[in-house]
Design a protein around this motif. Structure first.
Motif, PDB file in Angstrom:
ATOM      1  N   ALA A   1       1.799  10.727  58.877  1.00  0.00           N
ATOM      2  CA  ALA A   1       3.111  11.142  59.398  1.00  0.00           C
ATOM      3  C   ALA A   1       3.984  11.630  58.244  1.00  0.00           C
ATOM      4  O   ALA A   1       4.697  12.634  58.370  1.00  0.00           O
ATOM      5  CB  ALA A   1       3.791   9.986  60.127  1.00  0.00           C
ATOM      6  N   TRP A   2       3.916  10.939  57.095  1.00  0.00           N
ATOM      7  CA  TRP A   2       4.672  11.376  55.925  1.00  0.00           C
ATOM      8  C   TRP A   2       4.161  12.733  55.432  1.00  0.00           C
ATOM      9  O   TRP A   2       4.954  13.609  55.073  1.00  0.00           O
ATOM     10  CB  TRP A   2       4.580  10.335  54.812  1.00  0.00           C
ATOM     11  CG  TRP A   2       5.404  10.706  53.619  1.00  0.00           C
ATOM     12  CD1 TRP A   2       6.739  10.475  53.439  1.00  0.00           C
ATOM     13  CD2 TRP A   2       4.962  11.400  52.449  1.00  0.00           C
ATOM     14  NE1 TRP A   2       7.148  10.991  52.219  1.00  0.00           N
ATOM     15  CE2 TRP A   2       6.075  11.567  51.604  1.00  0.00           C
ATOM     16  CE3 TRP A   2       3.723  11.903  52.048  1.00  0.00           C
ATOM     17  CZ2 TRP A   2       5.991  12.197  50.374  1.00  0.00           C
ATOM     18  CZ3 TRP A   2       3.640  12.545  50.819  1.00  0.00           C
ATOM     19  CH2 TRP A   2       4.766  12.683  49.997  1.00  0.00           C
ATOM     20  N   LEU A   3       2.846  12.912  55.437  1.00  0.00           N
ATOM     21  CA  LEU A   3       2.290  14.202  55.022  1.00  0.00           C
ATOM     22  C   LEU A   3       2.827  15.326  55.905  1.00  0.00           C
ATOM     23  O   LEU A   3       3.188  16.401  55.402  1.00  0.00           O
ATOM     24  CB  LEU A   3       0.762  14.197  55.087  1.00  0.00           C
ATOM     25  CG  LEU A   3       0.013  13.388  54.035  1.00  0.00           C
ATOM     26  CD1 LEU A   3      -1.483  13.454  54.301  1.00  0.00           C
ATOM     27  CD2 LEU A   3       0.336  13.846  52.629  1.00  0.00           C
ATOM     28  N   GLU A   4       2.892  15.084  57.188  1.00  0.00           N
ATOM     29  CA  GLU A   4       3.405  16.106  58.100  1.00  0.00           C
ATOM     30  C   GLU A   4       4.835  16.495  57.719  1.00  0.00           C
ATOM     31  O   GLU A   4       5.190  17.678  57.714  1.00  0.00           O
ATOM     32  CB  GLU A   4       3.338  15.611  59.546  1.00  0.00           C
ATOM     33  CG  GLU A   4       3.712  16.670  60.550  1.00  0.00           C
ATOM     34  CD  GLU A   4       3.535  16.213  61.990  1.00  0.00           C
ATOM     35  OE1 GLU A   4       4.104  16.893  62.872  1.00  0.00           O
ATOM     36  OE2 GLU A   4       2.861  15.201  62.252  1.00  0.00           O
ATOM     37  N   ARG A   5       5.641  15.515  57.399  1.00  0.00           N
ATOM     38  CA  ARG A   5       7.025  15.795  56.964  1.00  0.00           C
ATOM     39  C   ARG A   5       7.033  16.576  55.653  1.00  0.00           C
ATOM     40  O   ARG A   5       7.803  17.526  55.485  1.00  0.00           O
ATOM     41  CB  ARG A   5       7.806  14.495  56.801  1.00  0.00           C
ATOM     42  CG  ARG A   5       8.081  13.758  58.109  1.00  0.00           C
ATOM     43  CD  ARG A   5       8.637  12.375  57.874  1.00  0.00           C
ATOM     44  NE  ARG A   5       9.658  12.370  56.829  1.00  0.00           N
ATOM     45  CZ  ARG A   5      10.831  11.790  56.928  1.00  0.00           C
ATOM     46  NH1 ARG A   5      11.150  11.149  58.024  1.00  0.00           N
ATOM     47  NH2 ARG A   5      11.679  11.816  55.941  1.00  0.00           N
ATOM     48  N   TRP A   6       6.198  16.175  54.698  1.00  0.00           N
ATOM     49  CA  TRP A   6       6.129  16.848  53.401  1.00  0.00           C
ATOM     50  C   TRP A   6       5.681  18.301  53.564  1.00  0.00           C
ATOM     51  O   TRP A   6       6.261  19.214  52.974  1.00  0.00           O
ATOM     52  CB  TRP A   6       5.185  16.077  52.469  1.00  0.00           C
ATOM     53  CG  TRP A   6       4.974  16.689  51.117  1.00  0.00           C
ATOM     54  CD1 TRP A   6       5.930  17.209  50.281  1.00  0.00           C
ATOM     55  CD2 TRP A   6       3.737  16.835  50.435  1.00  0.00           C
ATOM     56  NE1 TRP A   6       5.348  17.662  49.117  1.00  0.00           N
ATOM     57  CE2 TRP A   6       3.999  17.448  49.184  1.00  0.00           C
ATOM     58  CE3 TRP A   6       2.425  16.491  50.751  1.00  0.00           C
ATOM     59  CZ2 TRP A   6       2.999  17.730  48.257  1.00  0.00           C
ATOM     60  CZ3 TRP A   6       1.425  16.761  49.822  1.00  0.00           C
ATOM     61  CH2 TRP A   6       1.718  17.372  48.597  1.00  0.00           C
TER      62      TRP A   6
END
Length: 184
Positions: free
Chosen positions: A81-86
């Motif tokens: 989920a963090w990767l998607e934001r990044w």
């Protein structure tokens, strides 16, 4: 320290956006507003500046990731989920470590070492998440998760229109791997 900070901030932005080889020391000087003499007093070589950039990026990148994951109960799913934001950030240009390694890894052992330390720190974090999830072999699961993180990151860099899909597909694969790794 003020000069070093301004130089490092300028170099970080330029190296990540344009690539290490494309940026000269005069570019860093111009972007930072610091004299070339002061630049070389703070960073005696371009390699020293690149290493400082990567070490700073390591701290900031891992802090952002681990902080987000901690806020989401330490789940493996939170990594993706963090990767998607990044990947959705306007200045996303892929993994700064892989990019630097592809440019300098063959000629700079120092850069290679910094990149390896970053990847090991990420692997260690993923191993901790795998242990917390109850994986039978957390080391193997950590390696699998690292491959998913790096694969999704490269896909998002090469094809920005597929960035969200890459993060989500990697997250789905991670869930399947965690489920399989934790079966009793």
């Amino acid at each position: 320290m003020e000069h070093a900070e301004r130089l490092l901030a300028a170099a970080s932005e330029l190296f990540y956006r344009r690539g290490v080889r494309a940026v000269g020391m005069d570019d860093v000087r111009a972007a930072s507003g610091v004299s070339l003499k002061r630049l070389y007093q703070c960073f005696p070589s371009k390699e020293a500046l690149v290493v400082a950039y990567l070490e700073r990026r390591d701290e900031r990148w891992l802090s952002a990731l681990t902080g987000y994951v901690a806020e989401h109960e330490g789940s493996v799913e939170a990594v993706f989920a963090w990767l998607e934001r990044w990947f959705a950030e306007d200045d996303f240009r892929g993994c700064g470590f892989v990019n630097a390694h592809s440019e300098l890894g063959a000629t700079s052992e120092t850069v290679r070492d910094v990149v390896r330390r970053h990847k090991q720190r990420l692997r260690d974090h993923l191993r901790g998440l795998a242990e917390a999830a109850g994986a039978r072999d957390p080391g193997v699961l950590a390696e699998q998760l690292l491959a998913l993180v790096d694969g999704a990151t490269v896909t998002a860099m090469v094809d920005p229109g597929r960035a969200t899909a890459a993060a989500r597909a990697a997250g789905q694969a991670a869930r399947a791997l965690v489920t399989a790794a934790c079966r009793g």
